[in-house]
Design a protein around this motif. Sequence first.
Motif, PDB file in Angstrom:
ATOM      1  N   TYR B  35      34.202 -15.321 -22.913  1.00 39.43           N
ATOM      2  CA  TYR B  35      35.549 -15.755 -22.564  1.00 39.43           C
ATOM      3  C   TYR B  35      35.618 -17.277 -22.682  1.00 39.43           C
ATOM      4  CZ  TYR B  35      36.122 -11.121 -20.501  1.00 39.43           C
ATOM      5  OH  TYR B  35      36.194  -9.759 -20.300  1.00 39.43           O
ATOM      6  N   GLN B  37      37.694 -20.518 -21.159  1.00 36.47           N
ATOM      7  CA  GLN B  37      38.590 -20.921 -20.077  1.00 36.47           C
ATOM      8  C   GLN B  37      38.937 -22.390 -20.225  1.00 36.47           C
ATOM      9  OE1 GLN B  37      37.130 -20.648 -16.018  1.00 36.47           O
ATOM     10  NE2 GLN B  37      39.205 -20.490 -15.200  1.00 36.47           N
ATOM     11  N   LEU B  39      40.838 -25.697 -18.958  1.00 36.70           N
ATOM     12  CA  LEU B  39      41.060 -26.215 -17.606  1.00 36.70           C
ATOM     13  C   LEU B  39      42.447 -25.848 -17.087  1.00 36.70           C
ATOM     14  CD1 LEU B  39      39.630 -27.905 -15.438  1.00 36.70           C
ATOM     15  CD2 LEU B  39      40.808 -29.909 -16.356  1.00 36.70           C
ATOM     16  N   GLN B  41      43.619 -22.824 -16.525  1.00 34.20           N
ATOM     17  CA  GLN B  41      44.116 -21.535 -16.989  1.00 34.20           C
ATOM     18  C   GLN B  41      43.108 -20.423 -16.700  1.00 34.20           C
ATOM     19  OE1 GLN B  41      45.371 -21.629 -21.081  1.00 34.20           O
ATOM     20  NE2 GLN B  41      46.363 -23.624 -20.879  1.00 34.20           N
ATOM     21  N   GLY B  42      43.552 -19.194 -16.865  1.00 33.49           N
ATOM     22  CA  GLY B  42      42.653 -18.062 -16.728  1.00 33.49           C
ATOM     23  C   GLY B  42      41.818 -17.891 -17.987  1.00 33.49           C
ATOM     24  N   PRO B  43      40.664 -17.256 -17.866  1.00 32.18           N
ATOM     25  CA  PRO B  43      39.814 -17.018 -19.044  1.00 32.18           C
ATOM     26  C   PRO B  43      40.514 -16.153 -20.088  1.00 32.18           C
ATOM     27  CG  PRO B  43      38.588 -16.687 -17.004  1.00 32.18           C
ATOM     28  CD  PRO B  43      40.026 -16.814 -16.626  1.00 32.18           C
ATOM     29  N   PHE B  45      39.744 -13.701 -23.473  1.00 35.96           N
ATOM     30  CA  PHE B  45      38.708 -12.896 -24.100  1.00 35.96           C
ATOM     31  C   PHE B  45      38.454 -13.330 -25.533  1.00 35.96           C
ATOM     32  CE2 PHE B  45      36.223  -9.228 -25.022  1.00 35.96           C
ATOM     33  CZ  PHE B  45      36.652  -8.731 -26.255  1.00 35.96           C
ATOM     34  N   GLN B  48      33.343  -8.995 -27.410  1.00 36.50           N
ATOM     35  CA  GLN B  48      32.583  -8.085 -26.582  1.00 36.50           C
ATOM     36  C   GLN B  48      31.574  -7.361 -27.455  1.00 36.50           C
ATOM     37  OE1 GLN B  48      34.216  -4.225 -25.023  1.00 36.50           O
ATOM     38  NE2 GLN B  48      34.010  -5.318 -23.076  1.00 36.50           N
ATOM     39  N   LEU B  88      35.504 -24.342 -20.831  1.00 36.98           N
ATOM     40  CA  LEU B  88      34.360 -23.688 -20.205  1.00 36.98           C
ATOM     41  C   LEU B  88      34.196 -22.337 -20.894  1.00 36.98           C
ATOM     42  CD1 LEU B  88      32.278 -23.765 -17.799  1.00 36.98           C
ATOM     43  CD2 LEU B  88      33.989 -22.454 -16.515  1.00 36.98           C
ATOM     44  N   LEU B  90      32.511 -18.782 -20.788  1.00 40.74           N
ATOM     45  CA  LEU B  90      31.913 -17.872 -19.826  1.00 40.74           C
ATOM     46  C   LEU B  90      31.347 -16.650 -20.521  1.00 40.74           C
ATOM     47  CD1 LEU B  90      34.755 -18.040 -17.163  1.00 40.74           C
ATOM     48  CD2 LEU B  90      32.466 -18.991 -16.901  1.00 40.74           C
ATOM     49  N   THR B 103      31.902  -3.052 -13.735  1.00 37.55           N
ATOM     50  CA  THR B 103      32.354  -4.405 -13.399  1.00 37.55           C
ATOM     51  C   THR B 103      31.591  -5.424 -14.226  1.00 37.55           C
ATOM     52  OG1 THR B 103      32.962  -3.759 -11.165  1.00 37.55           O
ATOM     53  CG2 THR B 103      32.472  -6.091 -11.531  1.00 37.55           C
ATOM     54  N   GLN B 104      32.293  -6.454 -14.667  1.00 40.53           N
ATOM     55  CA  GLN B 104      31.643  -7.531 -15.408  1.00 40.53           C
ATOM     56  C   GLN B 104      31.224  -8.629 -14.447  1.00 40.53           C
ATOM     57  OE1 GLN B 104      33.604  -8.855 -19.024  1.00 40.53           O
ATOM     58  NE2 GLN B 104      34.521  -6.841 -19.306  1.00 40.53           N
ATOM     59  N   TYR B 105      30.001  -9.088 -14.607  1.00 39.38           N
ATOM     60  CA  TYR B 105      29.437 -10.143 -13.785  1.00 39.38           C
ATOM     61  C   TYR B 105      29.240 -11.371 -14.657  1.00 39.38           C
ATOM     62  CZ  TYR B 105      28.753  -6.364 -10.513  1.00 39.38           C
ATOM     63  OH  TYR B 105      28.981  -5.306  -9.666  1.00 39.38           O
ATOM     64  N   PHE B 106      29.704 -12.504 -14.132  1.00 37.37           N
ATOM     65  CA  PHE B 106      29.770 -13.711 -14.936  1.00 37.37           C
ATOM     66  C   PHE B 106      28.597 -14.656 -14.713  1.00 37.37           C
ATOM     67  CE2 PHE B 106      33.900 -13.704 -17.030  1.00 37.37           C
ATOM     68  CZ  PHE B 106      34.512 -12.631 -16.408  1.00 37.37           C
ATOM     69  N   GLY B 107      28.276 -15.388 -15.768  1.00 35.81           N
ATOM     70  CA  GLY B 107      27.323 -16.467 -15.681  1.00 35.81           C
ATOM     71  C   GLY B 107      28.009 -17.748 -15.239  1.00 35.81           C
TER      72      GLY B 107
END
Lengths: 113, 115
Positions: B35, B37, B39, B41-43, B45, B48, B88, B90, B103-107
């Motif tokens: 993703y 992101q 500054l 704003q939302g991430p 996509f 995948q 950024l 992600l 569920t997706q887990y983020f770094g």
Amino acid sequence: AQTVTQSQPEMSVQEAETVTLSCTYDTSESDYYLFWYKQPPSRQMILVIRQEAYKQQNATENRFSVNFQKAAKSFSLKISDSQLGDAAMYFCASTVNTGKLIFGQGTTLQVKP
Amino acid sequence: DAGVTQSPTHLIKTRGQHVTLRCSPISGHKSVSWYQQVLGQGPQFIFQYYEKEERGRGNFPDRFSARQFPNYSSELNVNALLLGDSALYLCASSSRLAPIPDTQYFGPGTRLTVL
């Protein structure tokens, strides 16, 4: 197409009080999943809570709970007994069976001591 | 247990250069998503991958590419960098996509600055 809308750019709450963050979504799918993620200043995206659309019961995780109104396509997050560590940007997100997440614009939550 | 790891943490590049970002998923997770992101704003996509195959691509130009390796780690490559690529980046991992997506887990993300 999926869309997620958060209409509150900023919210504030007194420590120990309750606050509700709003989110609306739109999707043509019958199976979908909704999430709230928290992003503190460190920028690490942390899962807060998950709701499956087929479940009627609202999800709860300790001080965090959701009000899932399927007909209204509304998915709000309630934070009880707010703590200073809850200050962050909160994102509402949705996905269908592809797993691709669609995020809202975010709500910045300020917690006042 | 180790979470999702990303490297580098920060990166500064100039316009026209290329960049490679790396991600290691949670042990046992076979899917990685990327993703962007910007500054404030939302991430958004980007890609995948699941079991080393591309399963989804967002609305990004061909300058963006990715791949997943046999150990399920992933690389995101961006060529001919533009100022607007500053963001950024992600990475998120999950164990499955279907029938019920995990569920997706983020770094922690890689902050890319393009000058």
